[in-house]
Design an enzyme around this catalytic site. Structure first.
Site, PDB file in Angstrom:
ATOM      1  N   LYS A   1       1.028  -1.188  -0.065  1.00 23.93           N
ATOM      2  CA  LYS A   1       0.088  -0.054   0.032  1.00 23.93           C
ATOM      3  C   LYS A   1       0.886   1.206  -0.180  1.00 23.93           C
ATOM      4  O   LYS A   1       0.480   2.219  -0.456  1.00 23.93           O
ATOM      5  CB  LYS A   1      -0.912   0.027   1.117  1.00 23.93           C
TER       6      LYS A   1
HETATM    7  C1  PLP Z   1      -4.508  -4.847   0.957  1.00 19.50           C
HETATM    8  C2  PLP Z   1      -3.707  -5.772   0.749  1.00 19.50           C
HETATM    9  C3  PLP Z   1      -3.838  -6.784  -0.118  1.00 19.50           C
HETATM   10  C4  PLP Z   1      -5.234  -6.990  -1.192  1.00 19.50           C
HETATM   11  O1  PLP Z   1      -5.257  -5.955  -1.901  1.00 19.50           O
HETATM   12  P1  PLP Z   1      -6.254  -5.266  -2.699  1.00 19.50           P
HETATM   13  O2  PLP Z   1      -6.001  -4.454  -3.564  1.00 19.50           O
HETATM   14  O3  PLP Z   1      -7.384  -4.966  -1.640  1.00 19.50           O
HETATM   15  O4  PLP Z   1      -6.662  -6.584  -3.357  1.00 19.50           O
HETATM   16  C5  PLP Z   1      -3.358  -7.912  -0.230  1.00 19.50           C
HETATM   17  N1  PLP Z   1      -2.351  -8.335   0.882  1.00 19.50           N
HETATM   18  C6  PLP Z   1      -1.718  -7.363   1.628  1.00 19.50           C
HETATM   19  C7  PLP Z   1      -0.713  -7.530   2.487  1.00 19.50           C
HETATM   20  C8  PLP Z   1      -2.679  -6.195   1.752  1.00 19.50           C
HETATM   21  O5  PLP Z   1      -2.352  -5.184   2.422  1.00 19.50           O
END
Ligand code: PLP
Length: 455
Positions: A111
């Site tokens: 993120k």
């Molecule tokens: C947010 C997240 C996901 C999922 O990602 P999306 O974009 O919501 O599909 C997978 N792994 C981790 C570690 C995350 O923080």
């Protein structure tokens, strides 16, 4: 570039609308009116760029009427200077599979890649507009920390983060709640992630409220997050230097894997995208059998994927229905009634680009154990789901997105191999610092009142 809404593509929007508002007033998601498609020659021109240069080139396709390319370039460099890897992301291997490590940013999950950029983009926007913005966002664990780190201490911006109380890992929580800045507010909701996300949606759709506080969102439907995430799909394709590439993507809200799909639509020679889910497997049921009906959310070892309503799926629905916004609106009504079964012809279209698999808790632990024993690496539980899905589908020649650093999930790795990885030195302090958060009921009015009392 001009944008339209998935639910009404007769009206056009600017990048500024898309970035600041997040969601169209008709409830739809923003999508480009026309997408830039790179041909082979143009792709080869991107091939030797470093990560920041590549980011600038790609993002500029979407944002040039909002920010000049030069200003964008310096904003990108500033954003990624906070990463521990000079090239932002890193390719490694887990046996035959390749891993694309996306967790070298300040809060240890993918993120950060989009959020660091978004934080600086808000600052840029506010330097030209005399405004105050209140960001409200729901998190299943990692978005919140990444958003707080990107926004903390910035002037004319407050951030309110809703997380599901007791349903995220303690390291995830502490990365948010130990940040001691006047513009950061953490709220623990007595409910699950979907409840948090619903509260935020209701706050947005109360236009009187959301306009009165100048509310903005950085949740996973935010288009800027998606375009920032396409960059690493391109980057890893160029690094791998093969004719085509496939990815396995640990999935919750369908944001990250949608960025892969968008990359393919922009001309990147992607063969298949594997949608990897934990026991919250609505997307696996949808893609394998057409069954897009949500069930109770289960708590799993990979909490950032404990989601049943994958907001970004609407963008795929729009594209597979030939950009028909009336049809998309009809389908979204069925989704709302929790009764959508994907039509056979649409499922065939989906299968040109997507495969899916799901890993249960036991399988996730076994994958962590096996990779530790055979490859001497510790996988975080989300990445383990991505690895497991690729293995189940016998896709050995593919790139798994490594979405979080294993040190963020010590309980899961302790459970699997009796070991956990330490936090990087610069983050050790969060373990014993005082935490700050407000527990609130699963009630939208309570959250609205809390936000009003703080601004
Ligand atoms: C947010 C997240 C996901 C999922 O990602 P999306 O974009 O919501 O599909 C997978 N792994 C981790 C570690 C995350 O923080």
């Amino acid at each position: 570039m001009r944008y339209v809404s998935t639910r009404d593509n007769s009206k056009e929007y600017s990048f500024e609308d898309v970035f600041i508002k997040g969601l169209a007033d008709d409830g739809g998601l923003y999508i480009p009116k026309l997408l830039k498609k790179y041909n082979t020659e143009e792709l080869s021109e991107l091939k030797n760029l470093n990560y920041n240069e590549l980011s600038t080139e790609i993002i500029n396709q979407f944002s040039s009427d909002f920010i000049s390319k030069d200003e964008l370039s310096s904003l990108v460099s500033k954003s990624y200077s906070t990463f521990r890897e000079k090239e932002v992301v890193k390719m490694s291997s887990a046996g035959e599979l390749k891993l694309l490590e996306l967790f070298h940013g300040p809060t240890l999950a993918f993120k950060d890649v989009a959020m660091q950029f978004i934080g600086n983009l808000y600052e840029y926007y506010l330097s030209k507009n005399n405004n105050k913005i209140n960001i409200v966002v729901a998190t299943s664990g990692d978005t919140g920390a990444a958003a707080i780190n990107a926004i903390k201490g910035k002037s004319n911006l407050n951030i309110f983060v809703l997380h599901p109380n007791n349903r995220i890992s303690s390291v995830q929580r502490k990365l948010m709640t130990t940040v001691d800045e006047k513009n950061v507010f953490n709220i623990a909701i007595e409910g699950n992630f979907d409840d948090c996300q619903n509260i935020v949606k209701q706050m947005f759709s109360d236009l009187e409220f959301s306009k009165s506080i100048n509310m903005s969102g950085v949740n996973s439907i935010n288009w800027v997050r998606i375009i920032a995430q396409t960059v690493y799909y391109f980057y890893s394709y160029f690094k791998l230097d093969k004719e085509t590439i496939s990815f396995s993507v640990p999935t919750g809200n369908f944001g990250d894997v949608f960025a892969g799909y968008l990359s393919k639509k922009m001309g990147l020679p992607i063969d298949k995208l594997i949608v990897a889910t934990n026991e919250n497997d609505i997307l696996h049921r949808a893609i394998s059998k057409g069954d897009y009906v949500s069930r109770e959310v289960k708590e799993t070892l990979s909490p950032s994927m404990d989601i049943q309503l994958a907001s970004n799926f609407e963008r795929l629905i729009y594209y597979i229905n030939n950009s028909d916004s009336e049809k998309t609106t009809e389908i979204m009504k069925k989704v709302k009634q929790n009764s959508y079964q994907i039509e056979k012809n649409n499922l065939d279209i989906i299968h040109k680009d997507f495969l899916s698999e799901s890993c249960n808790e036991q399988e996730t632990l076994e994958i962590i154990k096996k990779n530790y024993e055979e490859n001497n690496i510790i996988l975080d539980p989300h990445t383990a789901v991505g690895v497991g899905a690729a293995k189940k589908l016998s896709f050995n020649d593919c790139v798994v997105l490594a979405t979080a650093h294993p040190c963020k999930f010590p309980d899961a790795t302790n459970n699997a191999i009796n070991k956990h990885e330490k936090l990087p030195d610069e983050l050790q302090h969060v373990l014993d610092k005082k935490e700050n958060f407000q527990v609130l009921k699963n009630n939208t009015d309570d959250v609205k009142n809390f936000v009003k009392s703080k601004i």
